[in-house]
Design an enzyme around this catalytic site. Structure first.
Site, PDB file in Angstrom:
ATOM      1  CE  LYS A  20     126.534  81.735 -37.121  1.00 23.62           C
ATOM      2  NZ  LYS A  20     125.172  81.880 -37.569  1.00 23.62           N
ATOM      3  CE1 TYR A  60     123.881  76.707 -38.210  1.00 24.02           C
ATOM      4  CE2 TYR A  60     126.060  77.087 -39.330  1.00 24.02           C
ATOM      5  CZ  TYR A  60     125.129  77.245 -38.616  1.00 24.02           C
ATOM      6  OH  TYR A  60     125.275  78.701 -37.773  1.00 24.02           O
ATOM      7  NE  ARG A  96     118.584  80.019 -29.808  1.00 18.89           N
ATOM      8  CZ  ARG A  96     118.549  79.678 -31.136  1.00 18.89           C
ATOM      9  NH1 ARG A  96     119.663  79.388 -31.741  1.00 18.89           N
ATOM     10  NH2 ARG A  96     117.369  79.769 -32.008  1.00 18.89           N
ATOM     11  NE  ARG A 113     122.845  85.722 -34.344  1.00 12.71           N
ATOM     12  CZ  ARG A 113     121.871  84.397 -34.262  1.00 12.71           C
ATOM     13  NH1 ARG A 113     120.746  84.371 -33.849  1.00 12.71           N
ATOM     14  NH2 ARG A 113     122.711  83.486 -34.451  1.00 12.71           N
ATOM     15  CG  ASN A 123     123.511  85.295 -37.965  1.00  9.00           C
ATOM     16  OD1 ASN A 123     124.565  84.606 -37.889  1.00  9.00           O
ATOM     17  ND2 ASN A 123     122.461  84.858 -37.843  1.00  9.00           N
ATOM     18  CG  HIS A 126     126.012  78.293 -33.634  1.00  6.85           C
ATOM     19  ND1 HIS A 126     124.894  77.805 -33.954  1.00  6.85           N
ATOM     20  CD2 HIS A 126     126.223  77.373 -32.609  1.00  6.85           C
ATOM     21  CE1 HIS A 126     124.418  76.898 -33.611  1.00  6.85           C
ATOM     22  NE2 HIS A 126     125.277  76.391 -32.589  1.00  6.85           N
ATOM     23  CD  GLU A 137     125.075  72.802 -31.893  1.00  9.06           C
ATOM     24  OE1 GLU A 137     125.236  73.871 -31.308  1.00  9.06           O
ATOM     25  OE2 GLU A 137     124.079  72.992 -32.616  1.00  9.06           O
TER      26      GLU A 137
HETATM   27  P1  IDP Z   1     119.962  80.414 -35.320  1.00  2.72           P
HETATM   28  O1  IDP Z   1     121.551  80.621 -35.782  1.00  2.72           O
HETATM   29  O2  IDP Z   1     119.486  81.715 -34.748  1.00  2.72           O
HETATM   30  O3  IDP Z   1     119.701  79.110 -34.484  1.00  2.72           O
HETATM   31  P2  IDP Z   1     119.051  79.114 -37.478  1.00  2.72           P
HETATM   32  O4  IDP Z   1     117.603  79.294 -38.077  1.00  2.72           O
HETATM   33  O5  IDP Z   1     119.347  77.702 -36.831  1.00  2.72           O
HETATM   34  O6  IDP Z   1     119.465  80.319 -36.890  1.00  2.72           O
HETATM   35  O7  IDP Z   1     119.890  79.105 -38.882  1.00  2.72           O
HETATM   36  C1  IDP Z   1     121.240  79.002 -38.731  1.00  2.72           C
HETATM   37  C2  IDP Z   1     122.072  80.145 -39.320  1.00  2.72           C
HETATM   38  O8  IDP Z   1     121.841  79.805 -40.802  1.00  2.72           O
HETATM   39  C3  IDP Z   1     121.719  81.468 -38.983  1.00  2.72           C
HETATM   40  O9  IDP Z   1     122.458  81.873 -37.867  1.00  2.72           O
HETATM   41  C4  IDP Z   1     122.116  82.183 -40.394  1.00  2.72           C
HETATM   42  O10 IDP Z   1     123.547  82.415 -40.018  1.00  2.72           O
HETATM   43  C5  IDP Z   1     121.820  81.346 -41.354  1.00  2.72           C
HETATM   44  N1  IDP Z   1     120.570  81.659 -41.897  1.00  2.72           N
HETATM   45  C6  IDP Z   1     119.180  81.524 -41.265  1.00  2.72           C
HETATM   46  N2  IDP Z   1     118.235  81.798 -42.208  1.00  2.72           N
HETATM   47  C7  IDP Z   1     118.773  82.371 -43.193  1.00  2.72           C
HETATM   48  C8  IDP Z   1     118.333  82.978 -44.428  1.00  2.72           C
HETATM   49  O11 IDP Z   1     117.280  83.183 -44.581  1.00  2.72           O
HETATM   50  N3  IDP Z   1     119.392  83.473 -45.206  1.00  2.72           N
HETATM   51  C9  IDP Z   1     120.603  83.247 -45.053  1.00  2.72           C
HETATM   52  N4  IDP Z   1     121.179  82.776 -44.006  1.00  2.72           N
HETATM   53  C10 IDP Z   1     120.245  82.250 -42.961  1.00  2.72           C
END
Ligand code: IDP
Length: 166
Positions: A20, A60, A96, A113, A123, A126, A137
């Site tokens: 990212k 997303y 993952r 992470r 974070n 992805h 994707e």
């Molecule tokens: P993942 O990336 O671990 O699969 P997802 O739930 O698919 O997690 O969320 C996608 C991305 O959205 C996360 O990697 C993070 O950057 C962002 N994100 C998820 N939850 C939050 C939140 O509560 N606040 C702000 N950003 C979030």
């Protein structure tokens, strides 16, 4: 001849991994790539890319209703990303695990992470959450491409495959 069709071969699992914008800005591209490379997975696509807003929204789309969605899209388009397609048995779930949980503060030490980030909205990486999403994707979807276009993936065999795969 060496260009891989965007459609995966039967029985081949692929995942979409992306450094990212914070990972790029913080100089973590090599560190993140090396985690997957050392594990033994095969890199089939790689590019530095400035993501447009509509692509970030499409990527997303499942999070569209979340309150953080607008900020998430802004984050993803805030600078260049590194797009990768990685291949190997069980690569989606394994990637993952290497990446760690969504919130870096609760991600296990030893994960990307867990070692390299402190905020859920920064974070650094992805990884697809299912083989179907991996294909979606990377760009298998008919009439729709996400991160890779036809001709951007390269078909090659790792010559150390006999030392990695039984
Ligand atoms: P993942 O990336 O671990 O699969 P997802 O739930 O698919 O997690 O969320 C996608 C991305 O959205 C996360 O990697 C993070 O950057 C962002 N994100 C998820 N939850 C939050 C939140 O509560 N606040 C702000 N950003 C979030």
């Amino acid at each position: 001849r060496h260009l891989q069709p965007i459609i995966a071969k039967e029985g081949v699992e692929r995942t979409y991994i992306m450094v990212k914008p914070d990972g790029v800005q913080r100089g973590l591209i090599g560190e993140i790539i090396s985690r997957f490379e050392r594990k033994g997975f095969a890199l089939k696509g790689l590019k530095l890319f400035q993501c447009p807003t509509d692509l970030a929204e499409e990527h997303y789309v499942e999070l569209k209703e979340k309150p953080f969605f607008p900020k998430l899209v802004k984050y993803i388009v805030s600078g260049p990303v590194v797009c990768m397609a990685w291949e190997g048995p069980g690569v989606v779930a394994s990637a993952r695990k290497l990446i760690g949980s969504t919130n870096p503060l609760t991600a296990e030490p030893g994960t990307i992470r867990g070692d390299l980030a402190i905020a859920v909205g920064r974070n650094v990486v992805h990884g697809s959450d299912s083989p179907d999403n991996g294909e979606r994707e990377i760009g298998i979807f008919i009439f729709q491409t996400l991160w890779f276009k036809e001709g951007e993936l390269v078909e090659w065999e790792q010559n150390n495959a006999p030392w990695l795969l039984e």
